[in-house]
Scaffold this motif. Structure first.
Motif, PDB file in Angstrom:
ATOM      1  N   UNK A  58      -1.794  -1.486  -7.914  1.00  0.00           N
ATOM      2  CA  UNK A  58      -1.744  -1.850  -6.498  1.00  0.00           C
ATOM      3  C   UNK A  58      -1.365  -3.322  -6.344  1.00  0.00           C
ATOM      4  N   UNK A  59      -1.936  -4.174  -7.171  1.00  0.00           N
ATOM      5  CA  UNK A  59      -1.611  -5.601  -7.112  1.00  0.00           C
ATOM      6  C   UNK A  59      -0.161  -5.863  -7.527  1.00  0.00           C
ATOM      7  N   UNK A  60       0.349  -5.055  -8.453  1.00  0.00           N
ATOM      8  CA  UNK A  60       1.762  -5.186  -8.835  1.00  0.00           C
ATOM      9  C   UNK A  60       2.662  -4.971  -7.614  1.00  0.00           C
ATOM     10  N   UNK A  61       2.379  -3.911  -6.868  1.00  0.00           N
ATOM     11  CA  UNK A  61       3.203  -3.632  -5.680  1.00  0.00           C
ATOM     12  C   UNK A  61       2.950  -4.658  -4.586  1.00  0.00           C
ATOM     13  N   UNK A  62       1.758  -5.256  -4.566  1.00  0.00           N
ATOM     14  CA  UNK A  62       1.507  -6.352  -3.633  1.00  0.00           C
ATOM     15  C   UNK A  62       2.422  -7.536  -3.950  1.00  0.00           C
ATOM     16  N   UNK A  63       2.541  -7.868  -5.228  1.00  0.00           N
ATOM     17  CA  UNK A  63       3.435  -8.966  -5.625  1.00  0.00           C
ATOM     18  C   UNK A  63       4.884  -8.647  -5.260  1.00  0.00           C
ATOM     19  N   UNK A 121      -0.211 -13.982  -4.036  1.00  0.00           N
ATOM     20  CA  UNK A 121      -0.451 -12.545  -3.963  1.00  0.00           C
ATOM     21  C   UNK A 121      -1.184 -12.208  -2.664  1.00  0.00           C
ATOM     22  N   UNK A 122      -2.088 -13.097  -2.256  1.00  0.00           N
ATOM     23  CA  UNK A 122      -2.862 -12.894  -1.037  1.00  0.00           C
ATOM     24  C   UNK A 122      -2.793 -14.149  -0.166  1.00  0.00           C
ATOM     25  N   UNK A 123      -3.124 -14.053   1.107  1.00  0.00           N
ATOM     26  CA  UNK A 123      -3.085 -15.222   1.983  1.00  0.00           C
ATOM     27  C   UNK A 123      -3.912 -16.399   1.474  1.00  0.00           C
ATOM     28  N   UNK A 124      -5.025 -16.109   0.805  1.00  0.00           N
ATOM     29  CA  UNK A 124      -5.857 -17.201   0.285  1.00  0.00           C
ATOM     30  C   UNK A 124      -5.097 -18.038  -0.739  1.00  0.00           C
ATOM     31  N   UNK A 135       0.841  -1.201   0.000  1.00  0.00           N
ATOM     32  CA  UNK A 135       0.000   0.000   0.000  1.00  0.00           C
ATOM     33  C   UNK A 135       0.874   1.249   0.000  1.00  0.00           C
ATOM     34  N   UNK A 136       1.919   1.246   0.824  1.00  0.00           N
ATOM     35  CA  UNK A 136       2.815   2.405   0.907  1.00  0.00           C
ATOM     36  C   UNK A 136       3.520   2.643  -0.431  1.00  0.00           C
ATOM     37  N   UNK A 137       4.048   1.580  -1.040  1.00  0.00           N
ATOM     38  CA  UNK A 137       4.756   1.756  -2.303  1.00  0.00           C
ATOM     39  C   UNK A 137       3.828   2.233  -3.407  1.00  0.00           C
ATOM     40  N   UNK A 138       2.580   1.767  -3.400  1.00  0.00           N
ATOM     41  CA  UNK A 138       1.630   2.233  -4.414  1.00  0.00           C
ATOM     42  C   UNK A 138       1.186   3.663  -4.144  1.00  0.00           C
ATOM     43  N   UNK A 139       0.766   3.925  -2.914  1.00  0.00           N
ATOM     44  CA  UNK A 139       0.244   5.245  -2.581  1.00  0.00           C
ATOM     45  C   UNK A 139       1.307   6.329  -2.752  1.00  0.00           C
ATOM     46  N   UNK A 140       2.565   6.009  -2.447  1.00  0.00           N
ATOM     47  CA  UNK A 140       3.640   6.996  -2.578  1.00  0.00           C
ATOM     48  C   UNK A 140       3.801   7.458  -4.017  1.00  0.00           C
ATOM     49  N   UNK A 141       3.435   6.590  -4.962  1.00  0.00           N
ATOM     50  CA  UNK A 141       3.570   6.904  -6.384  1.00  0.00           C
ATOM     51  C   UNK A 141       2.272   7.427  -6.997  1.00  0.00           C
ATOM     52  N   UNK A 142       1.248   7.534  -6.193  1.00  0.00           N
ATOM     53  CA  UNK A 142      -0.052   7.995  -6.685  1.00  0.00           C
ATOM     54  C   UNK A 142      -0.078   9.525  -6.652  1.00  0.00           C
TER      55      UNK A 142
END
Length: 518
Positions: free
Chosen positions: A364-369, A409-412, A321-328
């Motif tokens: 956002x999903x890219x930065x999640x990965x 990508x996610x816990x699931x 979230x931080x890496x995405x939001x910082x670039x938004x």
């Protein structure tokens, strides 16, 4: 260090730079200045350090917009080694403010890794940091404005004001207060109070005055006081307005820079006029672009109008979230996945975009990965959750983490791989067809090689190649489907190690039985 401040300067030219005596918030310092296109650069220890703040109202959960404001403000403060970031709670709206949201703000910021040097829990020399505890301070400044005849009581009802605004709109005029109560005499005011009428307090703007200031993001801004109109600084119930206490607190807390959404741009001339009237130090405002949908529309729930708590519950990592939001709305060049401290070191006001920032879930999903790939193993393990912990043998914990990390990508996703590895597989018709195409002789050879081999992927595939002559995709695809039930997934070498020799043989024999029973 780079600051844009309302400094009082005594400057003498010195080569390409300037030697200056600086005065800000009552403090003096000597420094060498260099005036660049985007910033005033202060070389050496000037005694003036970057200070920003985030001042949320505790009336709900934090959404993308206010979280980005908090993040940008923290990054700007911490772009300087001695910069300070302040958290202030603007809880003067007693009807809507709730303690649970005060706690939620702090919890969300801490989850994101945003630390404040002054504010709730940590205190500081300019507190209190809850506006509800600062009323006596505000009252003193109200009295100063009244004594200077720069504020006056307004008895106009909301219904009357709405009629005036409606008429102004119909005439093509911007809605503003016409100054109805500005000319009331002291006797008329006293009489209205004696009748029990309640009054708000309005700031008396000078007429025909140009108010200009340099916005840190948008550049020079110019307003005419006649287009603004006298505005409320204290409500009729006695509570201070945002416009007033927000400006007072920023100045008294020695904030140097305020970053906020561009919807606050028209507040800045009002707040600068308040500070000027009270003789308080001004500060630099920077208004950042709004966040829109990918198509440029107002955000909907589906397109990003949700709380940070929602992202957390969906399994997003704070680093993502931080890496995405910082670039938004801020350009970092070719900087890749970074810690919040690294982002702060590379944060510059000049790199803030003037155009709207578009929310893109795929980004956002890219930065999640990227976050899943970069965070430490123990953090990743805890993020996977208790269901995963309960099903992975302790002896295989590290191997499991290393095996699935590139594929989740996610816990699931981790839970699905746990179920595949430790609970068996179920095949759909298309997967069964892959096994049938490989043939029963292929899988009988695979069983034979697995029974005779050492239980490793390399040993298994070498044996099958030797017995059948099959290689490449025709070798690997049916084995992947038989062992995992999937067309794609983690590398099969560690998968086979996690399965163990007994389970390896069992799944290959299941493939033989499935083909025989077809």
């Amino acid at each position: 260090m780079g600051l844009k401040l309302p400094l009082k300067l005594n400057v003498c030219e010195l080569s390409m730079n300037y030697l200056a005596i600086l005065r800000y918030n009552g403090r003096f310092a000597i420094a060498i200045l260099n005036f660049g296109r985007d910033n005033l650069r202060i070389q050496g220890d000037s005694g003036i350090h970057m200070k920003t703040r985030f001042a949320p109202s505790p009336t709900g959960l934090m959404h993308l917009g206010n979280v980005r404001t908090a993040l940008f403000s923290a990054l700007l403060a911490h772009s300087e080694s001695e910069g300070r970031f302040v958290l202030r709670i603007e809880d003067t709206d007693e009807e809507r403010s709730e303690l649970q949201y005060v706690d939620a703000v702090q919890e969300d910021l801490q989850w994101l890794g945003i630390q404040w040097e002054e504010g709730p829990e940590v205190n500081g020399e300019y507190g209190p940091y809850f506006q509800s505890e600062r009323h006596d301070l505000y009252n003193g400044y109200y009295q100063q404005l009244i004594d200077k005849k720069l504020a006056y009581p307004c008895f106009c009802s909301e219904s009357k004001l709405e009629m005036v605004r409606k008429a102004q709109r119909a005439a093509g005029q911007p809605p503003r207060y016409p100054g109805t109560c500005r000319s009331l005499s002291a006797e008329e005011v006293a009489a209205k109070f004696a009748e029990g009428q309640k009054a708000s307090l309005r700031f008396s703007l000078p007429r025909g005055e140009t108010i200009d200031f340099t916005d840190a993001v948008k550049g020079l801004q110019r307003f005419n006081s006649d287009d603004i109109g006298d505005f409320i600084i204290r409500r009729s119930n006695g509570t201070p307005s945002f416009m007033f206490c927000n400006a007072i607190d920023d100045s008294l807390m020695k904030v140097t820079h305020v970053l906020r959404g561009e919807d606050h741009l028209t507040n800045s001339p009002r707040q600068l006029m308040i500070l000027k009237a009270l003789g308080l130090p001004e500060l630099t405002y920077g208004h950042i672009s709004m966040i829109t949908s990918k198509e440029g529309n107002k955000l909907s729930k589906r397109e990003g109008s949700f709380s940070i708590r929602d992202l957390r519950e969906d399994g997003y990592l704070p680093e993502a979230v931080v890496n995405y939001m910082a670039r938004l709305g801020h350009y970092f060049g070719d900087l890749g996945f970074s810690s919040i401290n690294e982002l702060a070191k590379n944060f510059k006001i000049a790199s803030l975009s003037k155009s709207a920032a578009r929310y893109d879930e795929e980004q956002l999903k890219y930065w999640q990965k990227e976050a899943v790939l970069h965070i430490d193993a123990e953090t990743l393990w805890q993020w996977m959750g208790q269901e995963v912990h309960d099903r992975v043998p302790a002896s295989q914990k590290q191997l499991f983490i290393d095996t699935v990390r590139p594929n989740i990508v996610f816990p699931k996703d981790a839970l699905e791989l746990v179920q595949m590895l430790f609970q068996g597989v179920s095949l759909e018709e298309t997967e069964k067809n892959v096994l049938a195409e490989a043939g029963i002789d292929f899988f009988k050879a695979a069983v034979s090689c697995a029974e005779a081999g050492d239980g490793t992927w390399k040993n298994l595939t070498s044996g099958i190649k030797e017995q059948t002559g099959v290689k490449g995709k025709k070798l690997f695809q049916p084995l992947r489907v038989a062992l995992t039930g999937q067309w794609h997934g983690p590398e099969l070498g560690p998968v086979v190690s996690l399965l163990g020799k007994e389970q390896l043989i069992s799944r290959l024999m299941d493939a033989v039985k499935l083909i025989e029973g077809a």
